[in-house]
Design an enzyme around this catalytic site. Structure first.
Site, PDB file in Angstrom:
ATOM      1  N   SER A 143      19.269  30.982  26.189  1.00 62.21           N
ATOM      2  CA  SER A 143      18.585  31.731  25.113  1.00 62.21           C
ATOM      3  C   SER A 143      17.183  31.391  25.093  1.00 62.21           C
ATOM      4  O   SER A 143      16.906  30.155  25.530  1.00 62.21           O
ATOM      5  CB  SER A 143      19.096  31.737  23.814  1.00 62.21           C
ATOM      6  OG  SER A 143      18.443  32.233  22.806  1.00 62.21           O
ATOM      7  N   TYR A 156      21.309  26.531  16.622  1.00 62.38           N
ATOM      8  CA  TYR A 156      21.349  27.352  17.592  1.00 62.38           C
ATOM      9  C   TYR A 156      20.411  26.843  18.618  1.00 62.38           C
ATOM     10  O   TYR A 156      20.639  26.597  19.953  1.00 62.38           O
ATOM     11  CB  TYR A 156      21.217  28.810  17.460  1.00 62.38           C
ATOM     12  CG  TYR A 156      21.502  29.742  18.554  1.00 62.38           C
ATOM     13  CD1 TYR A 156      22.820  30.160  18.734  1.00 62.38           C
ATOM     14  CD2 TYR A 156      20.634  30.306  19.119  1.00 62.38           C
ATOM     15  CE1 TYR A 156      23.071  30.910  19.785  1.00 62.38           C
ATOM     16  CE2 TYR A 156      20.564  31.343  20.145  1.00 62.38           C
ATOM     17  CZ  TYR A 156      22.006  31.668  20.413  1.00 62.38           C
ATOM     18  OH  TYR A 156      22.120  32.536  21.459  1.00 62.38           O
TER      19      TYR A 156
HETATM   20  P1  NAP Z   1      29.537  37.920  20.569  1.00 59.56           P
HETATM   21  O1  NAP Z   1      29.454  39.269  20.812  1.00 59.56           O
HETATM   22  O2  NAP Z   1      29.494  37.277  19.253  1.00 59.56           O
HETATM   23  O3  NAP Z   1      30.518  37.097  21.653  1.00 59.56           O
HETATM   24  C1  NAP Z   1      30.674  35.816  21.400  1.00 59.56           C
HETATM   25  C2  NAP Z   1      32.203  35.377  22.349  1.00 59.56           C
HETATM   26  O4  NAP Z   1      31.906  34.012  22.280  1.00 59.56           O
HETATM   27  C3  NAP Z   1      33.250  35.986  21.766  1.00 59.56           C
HETATM   28  O5  NAP Z   1      34.141  36.531  22.993  1.00 59.56           O
HETATM   29  C4  NAP Z   1      33.858  34.900  21.403  1.00 59.56           C
HETATM   30  O6  NAP Z   1      35.481  35.263  21.377  1.00 59.56           O
HETATM   31  C5  NAP Z   1      33.471  33.751  22.109  1.00 59.56           C
HETATM   32  N1  NAP Z   1      33.593  32.470  21.404  1.00 59.56           N
HETATM   33  C6  NAP Z   1      32.953  32.009  20.301  1.00 59.56           C
HETATM   34  N2  NAP Z   1      33.475  30.961  20.054  1.00 59.56           N
HETATM   35  C7  NAP Z   1      34.322  30.539  21.107  1.00 59.56           C
HETATM   36  C8  NAP Z   1      35.397  29.306  21.236  1.00 59.56           C
HETATM   37  N3  NAP Z   1      35.295  28.237  20.298  1.00 59.56           N
HETATM   38  N4  NAP Z   1      36.034  29.421  22.118  1.00 59.56           N
HETATM   39  C9  NAP Z   1      36.072  30.309  23.082  1.00 59.56           C
HETATM   40  N5  NAP Z   1      35.431  31.464  22.858  1.00 59.56           N
HETATM   41  C10 NAP Z   1      34.517  31.497  21.772  1.00 59.56           C
HETATM   42  O7  NAP Z   1      28.220  37.220  21.417  1.00 59.56           O
HETATM   43  P2  NAP Z   1      27.338  37.492  22.601  1.00 59.56           P
HETATM   44  O8  NAP Z   1      25.962  38.047  22.414  1.00 59.56           O
HETATM   45  O9  NAP Z   1      28.373  38.209  23.501  1.00 59.56           O
HETATM   46  O10 NAP Z   1      26.793  35.915  23.161  1.00 59.56           O
HETATM   47  C11 NAP Z   1      27.420  35.638  24.308  1.00 59.56           C
HETATM   48  C12 NAP Z   1      26.727  34.355  24.677  1.00 59.56           C
HETATM   49  O11 NAP Z   1      25.028  34.696  24.875  1.00 59.56           O
HETATM   50  C13 NAP Z   1      26.447  33.200  23.792  1.00 59.56           C
HETATM   51  O12 NAP Z   1      26.476  32.075  24.429  1.00 59.56           O
HETATM   52  C14 NAP Z   1      24.998  33.700  23.114  1.00 59.56           C
HETATM   53  O13 NAP Z   1      24.242  32.482  22.511  1.00 59.56           O
HETATM   54  C15 NAP Z   1      24.434  34.059  24.298  1.00 59.56           C
HETATM   55  N6  NAP Z   1      23.084  34.916  23.783  1.00 59.56           N
HETATM   56  C16 NAP Z   1      23.185  36.207  23.320  1.00 59.56           C
HETATM   57  C17 NAP Z   1      22.250  36.926  23.132  1.00 59.56           C
HETATM   58  C18 NAP Z   1      22.131  38.162  22.301  1.00 59.56           C
HETATM   59  O14 NAP Z   1      21.001  38.698  21.932  1.00 59.56           O
HETATM   60  N7  NAP Z   1      23.618  38.717  21.979  1.00 59.56           N
HETATM   61  C19 NAP Z   1      20.866  36.333  23.481  1.00 59.56           C
HETATM   62  C20 NAP Z   1      20.700  35.390  24.069  1.00 59.56           C
HETATM   63  C21 NAP Z   1      21.990  34.634  24.282  1.00 59.56           C
HETATM   64  P3  NAP Z   1      36.353  34.556  20.298  1.00 59.56           P
HETATM   65  O15 NAP Z   1      35.879  34.915  19.023  1.00 59.56           O
HETATM   66  O16 NAP Z   1      37.719  35.588  20.635  1.00 59.56           O
HETATM   67  O17 NAP Z   1      36.870  33.230  20.641  1.00 59.56           O
END
Ligand code: NAP
Length: 253
Positions: A143, A156
Site C-alpha cells: 500500500s 496499518y
Molecule cells: P477487503 O475487501 O476488506 O477484503 C479483505 C480480505 O482479507 C477478505 O477476503 C478477508 O476475508 C481477508 N482477511 C482478513 N483478515 C483475514 C485473516 N485473518 N485471515 C485470512 N483472511 C483474512 O479488502 P481489499 O481491499 O480486497 O484488500 C486486500 C488487500 O489489499 C489488503 O492487504 C489491503 O491492505 C490491500 N490494499 C487495499 C487497497 C484498497 O484500496 N482496497 C489499497 C491498498 C492495499 P475473511 O474476512 O473471509 O477472512
C-alpha cells in the site's frame, strides 16, 4: 488465456475484494487456485462460481494470523496439485481506524497479527514449498501507506511498512534460489475496505470520491504481470500500479 496453465497459486484473503479478483483471473488463465480466508460460506460460493466456469479451485477456511492454518493451506496445495508456484499474501484489515491515543491495544495488535505476521507466516510456509518445487513467485500486497503517514492508520501504516521490509529481506535471502518476492502497491481499489475507510471520515483517503478507485480486476492483472518476465525487475521492492509507468507495464489504460 492459459498463461498460468499447470501453475498452482495460493491466494490469501480470497473471499472478496482484490483476493477474489485474483482468484478469478488466475483460474481463467488455467492455474490451480487454492483460496485461504476465514469466511467459509463466501469461499464456497466462489468455489462453485470458478468450478462452473471450468476452473480448478480448492477452498481452505483459515486465518493467516494462525501459522498452522497457513501450513494446512500449503499442505493441501501440495497434496492436491503437486506443489506451490505462486503465493499472493493479500489478506489484510484496515480496522481499527483510530488515532494512537484512542486505539485499543488488543485490536491494534490483531491488525499487526493479520497484516504483518500473516505475511511472515506465508513466507515461512511457502518458501520451503517453493524450494521443493524448484522456485516460485511471492507477491505481497502492499500500500502507499507503507511509505507515508496517515492519521488514524498507525497500525496499518506500520504493518505495511513492515511488509515492505519483509519483501526486501525475503528477496535478498531467496532471490538467488529462484524465488521472486515482490510487493504490489495497488493504489486505492473499489472494495469493501474503501467503503469502511470512507465511512470513517478520518484522513484524506476517506474523502476520495469512489469513482477514482481502481477496479480489483486491474490488481489481478498486475499480479499476473509480476509472475511473468517483466516482474523480475521489481523483486525486493513495491511495484506501484497507480503510477503511469506501472499501468503501462501491465498494459492498462
Ligand atoms: P477487503 O475487501 O476488506 O477484503 C479483505 C480480505 O482479507 C477478505 O477476503 C478477508 O476475508 C481477508 N482477511 C482478513 N483478515 C483475514 C485473516 N485473518 N485471515 C485470512 N483472511 C483474512 O479488502 P481489499 O481491499 O480486497 O484488500 C486486500 C488487500 O489489499 C489488503 O492487504 C489491503 O491492505 C490491500 N490494499 C487495499 C487497497 C484498497 O484500496 N482496497 C489499497 C491498498 C492495499 P475473511 O474476512 O473471509 O477472512
Amino acid at each position: 488465456m492459459g498463461s498460468m496453465k499447470d501453475k498452482t497459486i495460493l491466494v490469501t484473503g480470497a473471499s472478496r475484494g482484490i483476493g477474489a479478483a485474483i482468484v478469478r483471473w488466475f483460474a481463467a488463465e488455467g492455474a490451480n487456485v487454492v483460496m485461504l480466508a476465514r469466511s467459509g460460506d463466501a469461499l464456497a460460493d466462489l468455489s462453485r462460481e470458478v468450478a462452473q466456469a471450468g476452473g480448478k479451485v480448492l477452498a481452505v477456511e483459515g486465518d493467516v494470523a494462525v501459522h498452522a492454518d497457513f501450513e494446512q493451506a500449503v499442505a493441501q496445495a501440495e497434496s492436491t496439485f503437486g506443489g506451490l508456484d505462486i503465493l499472493v499474501n493479500n489478506a489484510g484489515v484496515i480496522d481499527p481506524i483510530a488515532r494512537l491515543a484512542d486505539s485499543d491495544p488488543a485490536d491494534w495488535g490483531q491488525a499487526i497479527d493479520i497484516n504483518l505476521k500473516g505475511v511472515y507466516h506465508g513466507l515461512r510456509t511457502a518458501i520451503p514449498a517453493m524450494q521443493r518445487s524448484g522456485g516460485g513467485t511471492i507477491i505481497n500486497i502492499s500500500s502507499g501507506a507503507a511509505t507515508s503517514a496517515l492519521e488514524g492508520w498507525s497500525h496499518y501504516c506500520a504493518s505495511k511498512a513492515g511488509v515492505l521490509s519483509l519483501t526486501a529481506c525475503a528477496a535478498k535471502e531467496y532471490g538467488p534460489q529462484g524465488i521472486r518476492v515482490v510487493g504490489l502497491s495497488p493504489g486505492t481499489v473499489a472494495t469493501d475496505m474503501q467503503v469502511a475507510i470512507r465511512a470513517s471520515g478520518v484522513n484524506p483517503v476517506s474523502q476520495l470520491d469512489p469513482s477514482v478507485h481502481l477496479a480489483p480486476e486491474w490488481v489481478a492483472k498486475a499480479a499476473g504481470f509480476l509472475c511473468g518476465p517483466g516482474g523480475a525487475d521489481y523483486a525486493g521492492t513495491d511495484f506501484v500500479l497507480k503510477s503511469d509507468a506501472g499501468r503501462k507495464a501491465v498494459g492498462l489504460p
